[in-house]
Design a protein around this motif. Structure first.
Motif, PDB file in Angstrom:
ATOM      1  N   ALA A   1       0.834  -1.206   0.000  1.00  0.00           N
ATOM      2  CA  ALA A   1       0.000   0.000   0.000  1.00  0.00           C
ATOM      3  C   ALA A   1       0.864   1.250   0.000  1.00  0.00           C
ATOM      4  CB  ALA A   1      -0.927  -0.004   1.210  1.00  0.00           C
ATOM      5  N   SER A   2       2.072   1.168   0.577  1.00  0.00           N
ATOM      6  CA  SER A   2       2.957   2.339   0.604  1.00  0.00           C
ATOM      7  C   SER A   2       3.341   2.773  -0.804  1.00  0.00           C
ATOM      8  CB  SER A   2       4.212   2.042   1.428  1.00  0.00           C
ATOM      9  OG  SER A   2       5.007   1.021   0.822  1.00  0.00           O
ATOM     10  N   GLY A   3       3.687   1.806  -1.669  1.00  0.00           N
ATOM     11  CA  GLY A   3       4.035   2.154  -3.043  1.00  0.00           C
ATOM     12  C   GLY A   3       2.857   2.720  -3.804  1.00  0.00           C
ATOM     13  N   CYS A   4       1.668   2.138  -3.597  1.00  0.00           N
ATOM     14  CA  CYS A   4       0.460   2.661  -4.255  1.00  0.00           C
ATOM     15  C   CYS A   4       0.178   4.090  -3.795  1.00  0.00           C
ATOM     16  CB  CYS A   4      -0.728   1.763  -3.952  1.00  0.00           C
ATOM     17  SG  CYS A   4      -0.634   0.118  -4.705  1.00  0.00           S
ATOM     18  N   GLY A   5       0.385   4.365  -2.496  1.00  0.00           N
ATOM     19  CA  GLY A   5       0.170   5.716  -1.987  1.00  0.00           C
ATOM     20  C   GLY A   5       1.107   6.723  -2.623  1.00  0.00           C
ATOM     21  N   VAL A   6       2.374   6.351  -2.788  1.00  0.00           N
ATOM     22  CA  VAL A   6       3.340   7.248  -3.428  1.00  0.00           C
ATOM     23  C   VAL A   6       2.948   7.517  -4.877  1.00  0.00           C
ATOM     24  CG1 VAL A   6       5.720   7.384  -4.288  1.00  0.00           C
ATOM     25  CG2 VAL A   6       5.284   6.739  -1.908  1.00  0.00           C
ATOM     26  N   VAL A   7       2.515   6.483  -5.597  1.00  0.00           N
ATOM     27  CA  VAL A   7       2.138   6.677  -7.003  1.00  0.00           C
ATOM     28  C   VAL A   7       0.872   7.529  -7.101  1.00  0.00           C
ATOM     29  CG1 VAL A   7       1.489   5.515  -9.149  1.00  0.00           C
ATOM     30  CG2 VAL A   7       3.291   4.543  -7.713  1.00  0.00           C
ATOM     31  N   LEU A   8      -0.085   7.346  -6.198  1.00  0.00           N
ATOM     32  CA  LEU A   8      -1.289   8.178  -6.218  1.00  0.00           C
ATOM     33  C   LEU A   8      -0.974   9.649  -5.946  1.00  0.00           C
ATOM     34  CD1 LEU A   8      -4.010   5.992  -4.455  1.00  0.00           C
ATOM     35  CD2 LEU A   8      -4.153   6.974  -6.748  1.00  0.00           C
ATOM     36  N   GLU A   9      -0.087   9.914  -4.997  1.00  0.00           N
ATOM     37  CA  GLU A   9       0.283  11.299  -4.720  1.00  0.00           C
ATOM     38  C   GLU A   9       1.069  11.888  -5.881  1.00  0.00           C
ATOM     39  OE1 GLU A   9       1.199  15.048  -2.964  1.00  0.00           O
ATOM     40  OE2 GLU A   9      -0.506  13.681  -3.048  1.00  0.00           O
ATOM     41  N   THR A  10       1.892  11.070  -6.533  1.00  0.00           N
ATOM     42  CA  THR A  10       2.599  11.526  -7.741  1.00  0.00           C
ATOM     43  C   THR A  10       1.597  11.859  -8.836  1.00  0.00           C
ATOM     44  OG1 THR A  10       4.525  10.172  -7.160  1.00  0.00           O
ATOM     45  CG2 THR A  10       4.337  10.890  -9.450  1.00  0.00           C
ATOM     46  N   ALA A  11       0.537  11.059  -8.950  1.00  0.00           N
ATOM     47  CA  ALA A  11      -0.509  11.329  -9.949  1.00  0.00           C
ATOM     48  C   ALA A  11      -1.136  12.693  -9.725  1.00  0.00           C
ATOM     49  CB  ALA A  11      -1.573  10.235  -9.895  1.00  0.00           C
ATOM     50  N   ARG A  12      -1.330  13.075  -8.464  1.00  0.00           N
ATOM     51  CA  ARG A  12      -1.903  14.396  -8.167  1.00  0.00           C
ATOM     52  C   ARG A  12      -1.007  15.506  -8.700  1.00  0.00           C
ATOM     53  NH1 ARG A  12      -1.107  18.462  -4.833  1.00  0.00           N
ATOM     54  NH2 ARG A  12       0.621  17.406  -3.776  1.00  0.00           N
ATOM     55  N   ILE A  13       0.279  15.378  -8.504  1.00  0.00           N
ATOM     56  CA  ILE A  13       1.219  16.406  -8.953  1.00  0.00           C
ATOM     57  C   ILE A  13       1.256  16.460 -10.477  1.00  0.00           C
ATOM     58  CG2 ILE A  13       3.670  17.046  -8.975  1.00  0.00           C
ATOM     59  CD1 ILE A  13       3.836  15.728  -6.173  1.00  0.00           C
ATOM     60  N   LEU A  14       1.303  15.286 -11.123  1.00  0.00           N
ATOM     61  CA  LEU A  14       1.376  15.236 -12.576  1.00  0.00           C
ATOM     62  C   LEU A  14       0.114  15.811 -13.226  1.00  0.00           C
ATOM     63  CD1 LEU A  14       2.899  11.658 -13.001  1.00  0.00           C
ATOM     64  CD2 LEU A  14       4.111  13.841 -13.158  1.00  0.00           C
ATOM     65  N   ALA A  15      -1.026  15.679 -12.549  1.00  0.00           N
ATOM     66  CA  ALA A  15      -2.278  16.210 -13.096  1.00  0.00           C
ATOM     67  C   ALA A  15      -2.261  17.732 -13.152  1.00  0.00           C
ATOM     68  CB  ALA A  15      -3.456  15.730 -12.253  1.00  0.00           C
ATOM     69  N   LYS A  16      -1.511  18.374 -12.252  1.00  0.00           N
ATOM     70  CA  LYS A  16      -1.457  19.838 -12.204  1.00  0.00           C
ATOM     71  C   LYS A  16      -0.326  20.416 -13.034  1.00  0.00           C
ATOM     72  CE  LYS A  16      -1.031  20.521  -7.835  1.00  0.00           C
ATOM     73  NZ  LYS A  16      -0.945  21.281  -6.567  1.00  0.00           N
ATOM     74  N   ASN A  17       0.756  19.640 -13.202  1.00  0.00           N
ATOM     75  CA  ASN A  17       1.952  20.142 -13.880  1.00  0.00           C
ATOM     76  C   ASN A  17       2.391  19.133 -14.927  1.00  0.00           C
ATOM     77  OD1 ASN A  17       2.491  22.385 -11.807  1.00  0.00           O
ATOM     78  ND2 ASN A  17       2.454  20.554 -10.527  1.00  0.00           N
ATOM     79  N   PRO A  18       2.060  19.344 -16.211  1.00  0.00           N
ATOM     80  CA  PRO A  18       2.400  18.364 -17.243  1.00  0.00           C
ATOM     81  C   PRO A  18       3.894  18.024 -17.223  1.00  0.00           C
ATOM     82  CG  PRO A  18       0.954  20.035 -18.129  1.00  0.00           C
ATOM     83  CD  PRO A  18       1.335  20.504 -16.759  1.00  0.00           C
ATOM     84  N   PRO A  19       4.229  16.722 -17.176  1.00  0.00           N
ATOM     85  CA  PRO A  19       5.633  16.320 -17.158  1.00  0.00           C
ATOM     86  C   PRO A  19       6.259  16.423 -18.550  1.00  0.00           C
ATOM     87  CG  PRO A  19       4.205  14.400 -17.139  1.00  0.00           C
ATOM     88  CD  PRO A  19       3.307  15.598 -17.046  1.00  0.00           C
ATOM     89  N   PRO A  20       7.580  16.280 -18.645  1.00  0.00           N
ATOM     90  CA  PRO A  20       8.238  16.381 -19.959  1.00  0.00           C
ATOM     91  C   PRO A  20       7.761  15.313 -20.938  1.00  0.00           C
ATOM     92  CG  PRO A  20       9.859  16.507 -18.188  1.00  0.00           C
ATOM     93  CD  PRO A  20       8.556  16.115 -17.556  1.00  0.00           C
TER      94      PRO A  20
END
Length: 346
Positions: free
Chosen positions: A169-188
């Motif tokens: 669940a820890s890895g899934c939590g990190v990926v979900l929080e990363t998804a939040r950031i990527l949704a606001k700031n388009p990655p390269p």
């Protein structure tokens, strides 16, 4: 009021204004950040499951009290508390063996959170040797270069009787929080986020594991594989004192080497630890063996691995924060030169 009194009052006001400016510059007047401990409710499960209980909300609140938010040096705003909240909610579904109702309920929780962020997640079902059906949850954050794709993921399932707060669940939590950031700031480049089903052995004692990641790779077209510049499995990142990037050393090592250089340059204590499993110990395995630069990010050691004690109360914010900030920063540094280096190693 006399003229001299008015002058004294103006002087006092000027002094107070200067003090306010100085305090603001030093951060002393910053409003404390507070967090709502209530977990976001997931939609009713197709299999009749329920949302996480109030006990899991209290666990999340306890984690937040233990781990006040730090400033993110990379500036991307990764929030370890949000990642811990997701991990706590997923662990609340209990043991999640591949193909079980609990695994599906956790997958639906993840899909619901992705929809709230504006994604259109896809549930990719696949058959298991047991006759049951497992599922991958897939979402894509479109990048400035949509022709290239970087993959990050974590596995949803657990080995019973463990509720799998750290694994994974820890890895899934990190990926979900990363998804939040990527949704606001388009990655390269576009980032594909995959929450894999059935990483653990089914049945135990065979080579039948990493079934979700193997199925995902198998379903990619030749063009999609060519577009994939790298893959990262985020697996067991909530407990431990040493941070590792891991590979089997049986495929391209350019992503591993790039991450190690990045860590040294930014003062992150990341070291290489070889994955000694004959068929690998995490979901980087199928990608690495098929020529994709792939790694596994993990913290060691977890004394509660694969036991009932792998519960949300054991998770810590420090490794989650380090993992998330490092991974997010790495994604946003994927410029053309780095992509070319990864492509040259395939």
């Amino acid at each position: 009021m006399s003229a001299s009194a008015r002058r004294r009052m103006r002087h006092a006001c000027a002094v107070m204004a200067a003090l306010v400016v100085l305090l603001a510059a030093s951060g002393c007047t910053r409003t404390p950040v507070t967090y709502e401990p209530r977990l976001a409710a997931s939609p009713p499960s197709k299999l009749g499951g329920t949302v996480p209980s109030q006990d899991s909300s209290r666990q999340a609140a306890a984690l937040m009290r233990l781990a006040p938010r730090a400033e993110d040096p990379a500036g991307y705003g990764f929030d370890p508390i949000a990642a811990l909240r997701h991990a706590t909610a997923i662990a609340a579904f209990g043991p999640r063996p591949g193909g079980s109702p609990a695994e599906r309920q956790a997958a639906e929780y993840i899909a619901a959170r992705l929809r709230e962020l504006g994604y259109e997640p896809r549930l990719q079902e696949f058959a298991l040797p047991s006759g049951l059906t497992s599922v991958n949850v897939i979402a894509v954050a479109l990048g400035r270069d949509e022709s290239r794709r970087f993959l990050i993921g974590g596995h949803i399932d657990t080995k019973p009787p463990s509720p799998g707060a750290n694994d994974n669940a820890s890895g899934c939590g990190v990926v979900l929080e990363t998804a939040r950031i990527l949704a606001k700031n388009p990655p390269p480049v576009s980032v594909e986020m995959v929450f894999w089903g059935t990483e653990e052995f089914i049945p135990e004692g065979t080579d039948s594991h990493h079934l979700g990641s193997r199925h995902h790779l198998k379903t990619l077209t030749g063009q999609q594989r060519d577009q994939l510049v790298g893959a990262v499995s985020v697996d067991m990142v909530g407990v431990g004192s040493s941070f590792h990037v891991r590979t089997m050393e049986r495929g391209p090592q350019s992503l591993r080497d790039m991450m190690l250089r990045d860590a040294r340059a930014r003062g992150t204590n990341l070291t290489f630890l070889k994955d000694l499993g004959r068929t690998g110990w995490s979901d980087h395995e199928p990608y690495e063996l098929h020529g994709v630069p792939a790694v596994w990010l993990q913290w060691q050691k977890d004394p509660n691995y694969h036991t009932v004690r792998d519960a949300a109360g054991m998770l810590r914010a420090a490794p989650v924060r380090t993992t998330g900030e490092f991974l997010v920063g790495f994604i946003y540094r994927l410029d053309e030169e780095r992509i070319a280096r990864l492509d040259a190693d395939r």
